[in-house]
Write a protein that holds these residues in place. Sequence first.
Motif, PDB file in Angstrom:
ATOM      1  N   GLY A 121     -49.579 -12.332 -15.215  1.00 29.67           N
ATOM      2  CA  GLY A 121     -49.688 -11.319 -14.159  1.00 29.67           C
ATOM      3  C   GLY A 121     -48.749 -11.595 -13.001  1.00 29.67           C
ATOM      4  N   GLY A 122     -49.205 -11.206 -11.820  1.00 26.60           N
ATOM      5  CA  GLY A 122     -48.362 -11.234 -10.632  1.00 26.60           C
ATOM      6  C   GLY A 122     -47.709 -12.587 -10.352  1.00 26.60           C
ATOM      7  N   LEU A 123     -48.452 -13.669 -10.560  1.00 20.33           N
ATOM      8  CA  LEU A 123     -47.903 -14.999 -10.272  1.00 20.33           C
ATOM      9  C   LEU A 123     -46.656 -15.260 -11.123  1.00 20.33           C
ATOM     10  N   GLY A 124     -46.757 -14.909 -12.390  1.00 14.81           N
ATOM     11  CA  GLY A 124     -45.633 -15.130 -13.297  1.00 14.81           C
ATOM     12  C   GLY A 124     -44.455 -14.221 -12.984  1.00 14.81           C
ATOM     13  N   ILE A 125     -44.750 -12.963 -12.672  1.00 12.41           N
ATOM     14  CA  ILE A 125     -43.669 -12.021 -12.348  1.00 12.41           C
ATOM     15  C   ILE A 125     -42.937 -12.528 -11.102  1.00 12.41           C
ATOM     16  N   LEU A 126     -43.717 -13.006 -10.145  1.00 14.34           N
ATOM     17  CA  LEU A 126     -43.115 -13.525  -8.921  1.00 14.34           C
ATOM     18  C   LEU A 126     -42.177 -14.688  -9.241  1.00 14.34           C
ATOM     19  N   SER A 408     -34.348  -5.404 -10.976  1.00 20.25           N
ATOM     20  CA  SER A 408     -35.160  -5.424 -12.197  1.00 20.25           C
ATOM     21  C   SER A 408     -36.151  -4.266 -12.243  1.00 20.25           C
ATOM     22  N   TRP A 409     -36.541  -3.770 -11.088  1.00 19.71           N
ATOM     23  CA  TRP A 409     -37.627  -2.780 -11.040  1.00 19.71           C
ATOM     24  C   TRP A 409     -37.156  -1.379 -10.695  1.00 19.71           C
ATOM     25  N   LEU A 410     -35.941  -1.284 -10.212  1.00 19.81           N
ATOM     26  CA  LEU A 410     -35.415   0.011  -9.777  1.00 19.81           C
ATOM     27  C   LEU A 410     -34.986   0.854 -10.974  1.00 19.81           C
ATOM     28  N   ALA A 493     -52.073  -0.123 -12.092  1.00 16.05           N
ATOM     29  CA  ALA A 493     -51.814  -1.092 -13.165  1.00 16.05           C
ATOM     30  C   ALA A 493     -51.784  -2.487 -12.589  1.00 16.05           C
ATOM     31  N   ARG A 494     -52.650  -3.314 -13.075  1.00 10.39           N
ATOM     32  CA  ARG A 494     -52.688  -4.712 -12.644  1.00 10.39           C
ATOM     33  C   ARG A 494     -53.747  -5.429 -13.466  1.00 10.39           C
ATOM     34  N   ARG A 495     -53.871  -6.738 -13.275  1.00 10.38           N
ATOM     35  CA  ARG A 495     -54.930  -7.479 -13.962  1.00 10.38           C
ATOM     36  C   ARG A 495     -56.288  -6.889 -13.603  1.00 10.38           C
ATOM     37  N   TYR A 499     -62.198  -8.356  -8.207  1.00 11.77           N
ATOM     38  CA  TYR A 499     -61.936  -8.067  -6.795  1.00 11.77           C
ATOM     39  C   TYR A 499     -60.938  -6.910  -6.633  1.00 11.77           C
ATOM     40  N   LYS A 500     -60.206  -6.590  -7.671  1.00 14.54           N
ATOM     41  CA  LYS A 500     -59.232  -5.496  -7.566  1.00 14.54           C
ATOM     42  C   LYS A 500     -59.877  -4.108  -7.682  1.00 14.54           C
ATOM     43  N   ARG A 501     -61.138  -4.087  -8.044  1.00 13.02           N
ATOM     44  CA  ARG A 501     -61.958  -2.865  -8.015  1.00 13.02           C
ATOM     45  C   ARG A 501     -61.275  -1.649  -8.680  1.00 13.02           C
ATOM     46  N   GLU A 563     -52.202  -2.793 -23.593  1.00 15.39           N
ATOM     47  CA  GLU A 563     -51.084  -3.725 -23.690  1.00 15.39           C
ATOM     48  C   GLU A 563     -50.189  -3.719 -22.438  1.00 15.39           C
ATOM     49  N   TYR A 564     -50.857  -3.828 -21.277  1.00 17.51           N
ATOM     50  CA  TYR A 564     -50.086  -3.895 -20.024  1.00 17.51           C
ATOM     51  C   TYR A 564     -49.154  -5.093 -20.056  1.00 17.51           C
ATOM     52  N   ASP A 565     -47.900  -4.839 -19.764  1.00 20.80           N
ATOM     53  CA  ASP A 565     -46.903  -5.920 -19.710  1.00 20.80           C
ATOM     54  C   ASP A 565     -45.752  -5.471 -18.811  1.00 20.80           C
ATOM     55  N   ILE A 566     -44.676  -6.219 -18.817  1.00 20.67           N
ATOM     56  CA  ILE A 566     -43.558  -5.885 -17.931  1.00 20.67           C
ATOM     57  C   ILE A 566     -42.991  -4.502 -18.267  1.00 20.67           C
ATOM     58  N   SER A 590     -51.163 -11.283  -1.948  1.00 21.89           N
ATOM     59  CA  SER A 590     -50.040 -10.449  -1.553  1.00 21.89           C
ATOM     60  C   SER A 590     -50.049  -9.155  -2.354  1.00 21.89           C
ATOM     61  N   GLY A 591     -49.870  -9.286  -3.675  1.00 22.85           N
ATOM     62  CA  GLY A 591     -49.632  -8.099  -4.491  1.00 22.85           C
ATOM     63  C   GLY A 591     -48.153  -7.802  -4.433  1.00 22.85           C
ATOM     64  N   THR A 592     -47.594  -7.348  -5.536  1.00 22.25           N
ATOM     65  CA  THR A 592     -46.176  -6.991  -5.528  1.00 22.25           C
ATOM     66  C   THR A 592     -45.900  -5.656  -6.218  1.00 22.25           C
ATOM     67  N   SER A 593     -46.854  -5.172  -7.013  1.00 21.44           N
ATOM     68  CA  SER A 593     -46.544  -3.954  -7.774  1.00 21.44           C
ATOM     69  C   SER A 593     -46.261  -2.788  -6.830  1.00 21.44           C
ATOM     70  N   GLY A 594     -46.951  -2.736  -5.700  1.00 22.89           N
ATOM     71  CA  GLY A 594     -46.714  -1.657  -4.742  1.00 22.89           C
ATOM     72  C   GLY A 594     -45.324  -1.734  -4.120  1.00 22.89           C
ATOM     73  N   GLN A 595     -44.779  -2.948  -4.041  1.00 24.58           N
ATOM     74  CA  GLN A 595     -43.415  -3.102  -3.523  1.00 24.58           C
ATOM     75  C   GLN A 595     -42.423  -2.488  -4.502  1.00 24.58           C
ATOM     76  N   LYS A 596     -42.685  -2.719  -5.797  1.00 21.78           N
ATOM     77  CA  LYS A 596     -41.800  -2.159  -6.828  1.00 21.78           C
ATOM     78  C   LYS A 596     -41.838  -0.636  -6.764  1.00 21.78           C
ATOM     79  N   ALA A 597     -43.051  -0.088  -6.560  1.00 23.24           N
ATOM     80  CA  ALA A 597     -43.190   1.367  -6.500  1.00 23.24           C
ATOM     81  C   ALA A 597     -42.417   1.933  -5.303  1.00 23.24           C
TER      82      ALA A 597
HETATM   83  C1  LIG Z   1     -45.759  -6.601 -10.614  1.00 30.22           C
HETATM   84  C2  LIG Z   1     -46.634  -6.938 -11.744  1.00 30.22           C
HETATM   85  C3  LIG Z   1     -47.882  -7.524 -11.523  1.00 30.22           C
HETATM   86  C4  LIG Z   1     -48.431  -7.775 -10.147  1.00 30.22           C
HETATM   87  O1  LIG Z   1     -49.170  -6.648  -9.780  1.00 30.22           O
HETATM   88  P1  LIG Z   1     -50.156  -6.681  -8.519  1.00 30.22           P
HETATM   89  O2  LIG Z   1     -50.563  -5.291  -8.335  1.00 30.22           O
HETATM   90  O3  LIG Z   1     -49.359  -7.221  -7.430  1.00 30.22           O
HETATM   91  O4  LIG Z   1     -51.262  -7.568  -8.900  1.00 30.22           O
HETATM   92  C5  LIG Z   1     -48.664  -7.841 -12.619  1.00 30.22           C
HETATM   93  N1  LIG Z   1     -48.244  -7.603 -13.866  1.00 30.22           N
HETATM   94  C6  LIG Z   1     -47.064  -7.031 -14.126  1.00 30.22           C
HETATM   95  C7  LIG Z   1     -46.655  -6.790 -15.532  1.00 30.22           C
HETATM   96  C8  LIG Z   1     -46.212  -6.680 -13.075  1.00 30.22           C
HETATM   97  O5  LIG Z   1     -45.026  -6.137 -13.342  1.00 30.22           O
END
Ligand SMILES: *Cc1c(COP(=O)(O)O)cnc(C)c1O
Length: 706
Positions: A121-126, A408-410, A493-495, A499-501, A563-566, A590-597
Motif C-alpha cells: 500500500g501507501g508505504l511501499g508506493i512512497l 509516474s501518476w500524471l 481506492a486504498r487499503r 480507520y479509513k472508513r 485486485e487493487y494495485d498500482i 499522510s495519505g498520498t492517493s489524493g495528491q496523485k488525483a
Molecule cells: C497511492 C497509493 C496508495 C496510497 O493511498 P492512500 O489513499 O494514501 O492510502 C495505496 N496503494 C496504491 C496502489 C497507490 O497507488
Amino acid sequence: MTQLELDIFYTPMPDRIVRLRELAYNLWWSWHPEAQELYRQIDPDLWELVYHNPVVFLREVREQRLDQAAGNPTYLQQFDAVLAQFDAYMQLMPTLSPDSRVIAYFSAEFGLHESLPIYSGGLGILAGDHVKTASDMQVPLVAMGFLYPQGYFRQQLDHNGMQIAAYQKIPLVNLPVLPARTPAGKEVVINVELAGRLIYAKIYRIQVGRTPLFLMDTDIHPNNKRDRELSARLYVGNQELRLAQEMMLGIGGVRALRNLGINPAVWHMNEGHAAFLGLELLRELAAQKVPLEQAMQQIRASTVFTTHTPAHAAADAFAPELMKQFFWRYWPQLNMGPDEFMNLACKELNLEPTFSMTALALNLSNRCNGVSKLHGHVARGLWQWMYPGKRRDEVPISFITNGVHSISWLAPELRQIYNAYLVPEWDKQINTPEIWQGVYDIPNDVLWSVRRRLRQHLIAFVRNRERQRWQRLGHTPDYWPVLHEDALTVGFARRFASYKRATLILRDLDRLKALLTDPGRPVQIIFAGKAQPADDIGKHLIQKIYQLSQQPEIAGRIVFLEEYDIAIGREMVRGVDIWLNTPRRPFEASGTSGQKASLNGIPNLSVLDGWWAEAYNGQNGWAIGGEQQFDDQEEQDWHDAQLLYNILEQEVVPLFYDQRDAAGVPGQWIDICKEAIVTIAPQFSSQRMLTDYLEQSYDPIITGNA
Ligand SMILES: *Cc1c(COP(=O)(O)O)cnc(C)c1O
C-alpha cells in the motif's frame, strides 16, 4: 547476467532493436510511457497479457513481430529517440563513491510498478516514489528491501463479494532482477543468525533509473524449506516470521551493503520495520571496541527515521519472550545485557511489556520525522513518554510531508496540455510553485475535454475488468454496462483498514440512493482496495459495498474493482471526477492517493487529516468536517457522514451539473480543478519531499553538522 545468459531466455531479436532487452532491465521505462510504447506497439495484446512486464514480453513475443518492428521506419525513429533519451539520462549517474555521500534507504516494501508486486500500500508506493525521485535528482542513494517471490496477495471477490486471497510464485526470470555483484564481480550471499540457526539470503539488484535497489531473497540453498519461505510473502500475520523478516532486513541489509563494498554515510529507516539496522551498526562498532555510549552517539548521528504510524496499536512490536529467543546470542556482541537491550525499545502497552520497533528507531536516531504536519504533532504526543521532562512540542520528531513522483501518476494526455501551457522543462522543476501558474492559462474547454476523455478511458478500463470477472465466475449480470460515461464519478481506492472508513458514504442509504439515482444529475462510485488477509472487519466492509453494488436500484452505479494495485490506482487517480477520503482523524498519517488525483486536476473531498489538513485552502477541493472530535466513534461517523452528504448535495453535484456554459463546460468546477493542480502539484511532489529530506536530514549528516 551476461548477454549470452540472457539469450537463453529470449526470443531471438534483430540486432537493430536488441537494446530493448537492456531497457527492460532498468525500471526507467516504468515512468516513461514512451518507453513502454516501444514494447506495446510490437504486440498490444501480448503487452496486456503479460501485464506490462517487458521482461516477460521479450520472452513471449513472436520473432516475426520483432522483425516487423525492426523493419518499420516509424518504429525505429521512436526507438532511437527513446534510447537517446535513456542514454542521456543514464550518463548523469551519481557516483557511489566517495562513500561519505551515500544514503542507504531501507524499506520493507517498494511500489514501483504493477509487474513487480513487492508492495502492499501507501508505504511501499512512497518508497518507490522516493527511489525514482532520487534517480531523477541524481541523489547518491541506494535502496534495500526484500524480494518477495510470492509478493503481496492477489485479490478476487467471489459471488458474494467475499475476498479471496491467492498467492502466486513469481519466477525470478520474470522480473528485471540480476544478482548483485561486489566490485570484484562476485555474487553476494549474506547470513544472519536467527534463534540459533543461520539463515542465508542472496542479494539481487534492480536498476531504477540511476538508482540501485537491492533485494534480499531467502529462497536459496542451504536454507531449510521453512527458511526458504521466510521472504516469500509481504506482511505475514505470524509474529515470529515477521520478526525474522525484520532481522533479515535490518541486520542482513547492512551486511549486504558492506559485502557490496558500499559504506553509506546516511542510513534511512523507512518505518520501524527497518530499525534493526541500527543494532547491526552498533554491533559493528562494538566489534571495533568503541564504548557503548560513544557508539550510540555515532549511530544516532548517521541515521534518519521516518515514522508512518499514528497509533500505538498499528506500530510493530514484539513480545519480550520472542525477542529473547531471537536475540540472546546477539546481546554479547552488542556489549549489552538483557535489560539494557530491552530498555532500548520496551514500553508497556495495555500493561503488557512489548519491544517497540518505533521506540527502537527513535532511540537510534537523532533525526526523526512524521509524514505530515498533523502527523508530526500526533507522533510527538504518542512518543512523549520516551522523553521525560520534555513538553510535547519539544519532542524531537519533526515532519516531512509525503509527496508523489508526479510523472509516474500524471496522465500522458494531461502532460501534453502542461507541455503546451507551462514553461519548457517544467517537469524538471515540478516543486517550483511559480511554474504551475501556467495552469490558469489553460482554456476551460481544453481542460474539461481532457477530463472527460480520461473519465471515459477509466470507464472503459472498469468495464473490461468487470467483463473479465464475470467471465471467470461464469455468470452474466442482469445489468450492463456498468457506469455512465458522463456521470459525476467518485473514486475511493486504498487499503481497507477500518480507520479509513470505506463505508462511511453508505451510512444513510436513502440519501446515498437519492444521489446515485437522480435522473438528471447522477452520481456513481468506483471502489477498490484490499483488506489484509487476516482482517475480517476489512473483508466485511468490502463485502458490504459489493453486495450493495448488486442491488437492482444501484447496480451499475457502484462498482467494486478487485485486485487493487498500482495499475488500478493509476487509472483511478487519472479518471474519476472527485477523490473521496474519509479516514477517522487523526489516523491517516499522510495519505498520498489524493495528491496523485489533484495533480490530474481531480479535487479532493476529504476529512481534514494527514496531508489534506495542510493542503486544503477552501478553493482546491472540499473538507469533510473540521477538527471537531467526538469521544464516541459511532457519533463521529454519523456526524461526518451527514457532512459528506451535505457537501455532495449542496456543492459538488450542483457545481458539476448546473453551472454549465453554452458549450456544456462547467466553469466553476474547472476553476476548482485548476486550483487543485496549482496549489497541490508542486508542494506535494516527491521532488519537494526529497529536497526536504536532503536539507533537513541527509545533508546535515553528510556535512557533519548533525
Ligand atoms: C497511492 C497509493 C496508495 C496510497 O493511498 P492512500 O489513499 O494514501 O492510502 C495505496 N496503494 C496504491 C496502489 C497507490 O497507488
